[in-house]
Design an enzyme around this catalytic site. Sequence first.
Site, PDB file in Angstrom:
ATOM      1  N   LEU A   6       0.850  -1.189   0.000  1.00 55.74           N
ATOM      2  CA  LEU A   6       0.000   0.000   0.000  1.00 55.74           C
ATOM      3  C   LEU A   6       0.886   1.240   0.000  1.00 55.74           C
ATOM      4  O   LEU A   6       1.599   1.498   0.968  1.00 55.74           O
ATOM      5  CB  LEU A   6      -0.923  -0.003   1.222  1.00 55.74           C
ATOM      6  N   GLY A   9      -0.616   6.781  -0.182  1.00 52.48           N
ATOM      7  CA  GLY A   9      -0.805   7.917   0.716  1.00 52.48           C
ATOM      8  C   GLY A   9      -0.112   9.173   0.221  1.00 52.48           C
ATOM      9  O   GLY A   9       0.917   9.112  -0.456  1.00 52.48           O
ATOM     10  N   GLN A  74      -4.967   3.835  -6.692  1.00 51.13           N
ATOM     11  CA  GLN A  74      -5.979   3.805  -5.635  1.00 51.13           C
ATOM     12  C   GLN A  74      -7.369   3.983  -6.240  1.00 51.13           C
ATOM     13  O   GLN A  74      -7.585   4.848  -7.095  1.00 51.13           O
ATOM     14  CB  GLN A  74      -5.711   4.936  -4.646  1.00 51.13           C
ATOM     15  N   THR A  80      -6.630   3.030   3.722  1.00 55.45           N
ATOM     16  CA  THR A  80      -5.880   1.784   3.557  1.00 55.45           C
ATOM     17  C   THR A  80      -6.792   0.604   3.238  1.00 55.45           C
ATOM     18  O   THR A  80      -6.400  -0.314   2.514  1.00 55.45           O
ATOM     19  CB  THR A  80      -5.074   1.484   4.826  1.00 55.45           C
ATOM     20  N   TYR A 103       3.200  -1.945   4.018  1.00 57.77           N
ATOM     21  CA  TYR A 103       2.989  -0.510   3.823  1.00 57.77           C
ATOM     22  C   TYR A 103       4.221   0.106   3.165  1.00 57.77           C
ATOM     23  O   TYR A 103       5.358  -0.193   3.554  1.00 57.77           O
ATOM     24  CB  TYR A 103       2.723   0.176   5.162  1.00 57.77           C
ATOM     25  N   GLY A 104       3.991   0.979   2.209  1.00 58.42           N
ATOM     26  CA  GLY A 104       5.095   1.614   1.491  1.00 58.42           C
ATOM     27  C   GLY A 104       5.918   2.560   2.317  1.00 58.42           C
ATOM     28  O   GLY A 104       7.022   2.931   1.914  1.00 58.42           O
ATOM     29  N   ARG A 308      33.547   9.044  -8.414  1.00 58.59           N
ATOM     30  CA  ARG A 308      32.140   8.937  -8.783  1.00 58.59           C
ATOM     31  C   ARG A 308      31.993   8.611 -10.270  1.00 58.59           C
ATOM     32  O   ARG A 308      32.984   8.475 -10.987  1.00 58.59           O
ATOM     33  CB  ARG A 308      31.406  10.245  -8.463  1.00 58.59           C
ATOM     34  N   LYS A 326      36.138  11.129 -12.029  1.00 59.73           N
ATOM     35  CA  LYS A 326      34.774  10.965 -12.522  1.00 59.73           C
ATOM     36  C   LYS A 326      34.791  10.262 -13.877  1.00 59.73           C
ATOM     37  O   LYS A 326      35.540  10.657 -14.774  1.00 59.73           O
ATOM     38  CB  LYS A 326      34.086  12.323 -12.655  1.00 59.73           C
ATOM     39  N   HIS A 338      47.663  14.011  -5.395  1.00 54.24           N
ATOM     40  CA  HIS A 338      47.401  15.336  -4.844  1.00 54.24           C
ATOM     41  C   HIS A 338      46.628  16.222  -5.812  1.00 54.24           C
ATOM     42  O   HIS A 338      46.997  16.344  -6.987  1.00 54.24           O
ATOM     43  CB  HIS A 338      48.709  16.080  -4.513  1.00 54.24           C
TER      44      HIS A 338
END
Length: 428
Positions: A6, A9, A74, A80, A103-104, A308, A326, A338
Site C-alpha cells: 500500500l 498515501g 488507488q 488503507t 505498507y510503502g 564517482r 569521474k 594530490h
Amino acid sequence: MDIVILAAGCGSRMCSTTPKILHKLGNAPIIKHVLQLADELRPKRAVIVTNAAVNGPVAALAGEHNLRLNTVLQGEIAGTGGAATSALQALKNPSEEIVLILYGDTPLLDKATVCHALDRLSSGAKIVLVAFKSENNQYGRIVLGSSGNVLEVSHGRDTNGLAVSGAIAGYRQVISGLLGGLSCRDGELYLTDIVQSAAEKNVEVGYVIADERKAMGINTRADLAIAESYFQCMKRASFLQSGVTLTSPDQVFFSIDTQIAQDVIVHPYVVFGAGVAVEPGAEILSYSHLEFCHIKKGAIVGPFARVRGNSTIDRGCVVGNFVEIKESSLGEMSKVKHLSYLGNSTIGKNTNVGAGTVICNYDGRNKQHSDIGNNCFVGANSTIVSPIKVGDNAAIAAGSVITEDLPPRSLGIARSRQTTKPEYKTRR
C-alpha cells in the site's frame, strides 16, 4: 504467497512537494526498501497500490527487482482499506491462500519478522498483525480481551498496549470477506478495522512482536531521521560482523547497496553513496565521498577524495587528498596523489599523475575522453585538453598544456621557455 504493498498515501505531514515514499533512506527511495523486502520473500505475485504522482517512479524501481509486480492506482474508496480492496481485486484468479500486506512507508521491516508472522498463521490464526512497543502516540494500539484475545485496534492518542505497524499477514478469503463488511469512517476505509470485525465473527487474530525501529512507519521528517539513524546502525553492525574495520563506526555512512569486502579499512567521516563496491584489503581514508565506483584490492583512497560516475580504481592504486575522479578508470598500481581532477579518462597501469593535474574533459557542449597509457609520467600542474592519447612509457613535463597526442616513449613539453635576468633585483 501473494504480496500487496500500500503506497498511495499523500504524506502531507512530510511538508514536501516530493511524495513521501520517494524521500531517500539509505540513499534510496523509501519504497525501494519495501520492494527489496518483497523481492527477498519471493512471492508468486505482487501488487502495489499507488497514486498518479508516484506511479511512474515506482514502476521504474520495480523493474530493478525480479518481482512480478502489478501496479494499480488507488480506487474511488479512500484509505488503507480501500487500497487493500483495490489490490485484492487486481489479484485475479487467486492461486495463493495467503496474502501479505505491507505498507510503502514502513521500510525497515525485515524478512525474519515477516516469516515469524507467517509461522503464526500456521499455528491457527487467520490474521496476524505485526506489533511493537512504542511511546509514540501516532500508532494504533492492540486492545486485548480478558483471555488475551485480540479485540480491535484502537486509534486513540494513548500509548497503552502494543502499537501496530499496519503490516498484516492472513488468508486471502478471510481478509477479502472482512474488507467487504467494513463501513467508511470520515470517508475512508481503514484496513485495521478488519480486526474488530474478525473478533466479532470469532475469527482468530494473532500478532508477533517486532523491534520498534524495524516496524516504525515514516510520516514526518523526524521519523525519517530516526529511520536513517537506525538504518546506518544496522549497516555498520553488519559490516563489522563481516570483517570490515570501521575505525570510528558512528562517523561512516552507507547506502542501501553498499558492498564492502572483508579486511577493508574505513576511517571516520567517509560517505558511501549509491553504487559502491570495495574489494578486500582496500583502505578508505577520512572525508572521502564515493558513489557509483569500484575500488579494487589493496587500493588506497583519500583523505578528502571524491570518486564517482562509474569509475574504477584498480588493484594497488593510490588516490590521494583533494583528488576527484569521474567516469574514469585508474589502472593497476597507478597513483594520483594530490590536488587533481581526472574526468572521462582511462589511465593505464603503473602510471604516476603529478600534483595539480587536470584533464579538461568538457568542450562547452560535450564530454571528451582521454587515454593515458601504461608506465607514463605526468608532471605536476599539467593540463590535458581532451581528447588526447598518450602512448605507453610517455612523459609529460611539469606545467605543460597538452593539446596533441603523444606517441609511446615520447616527452611532451608544452610551456614557455624560462627567461632569467641576472642581477635584476640589484639593478632595481
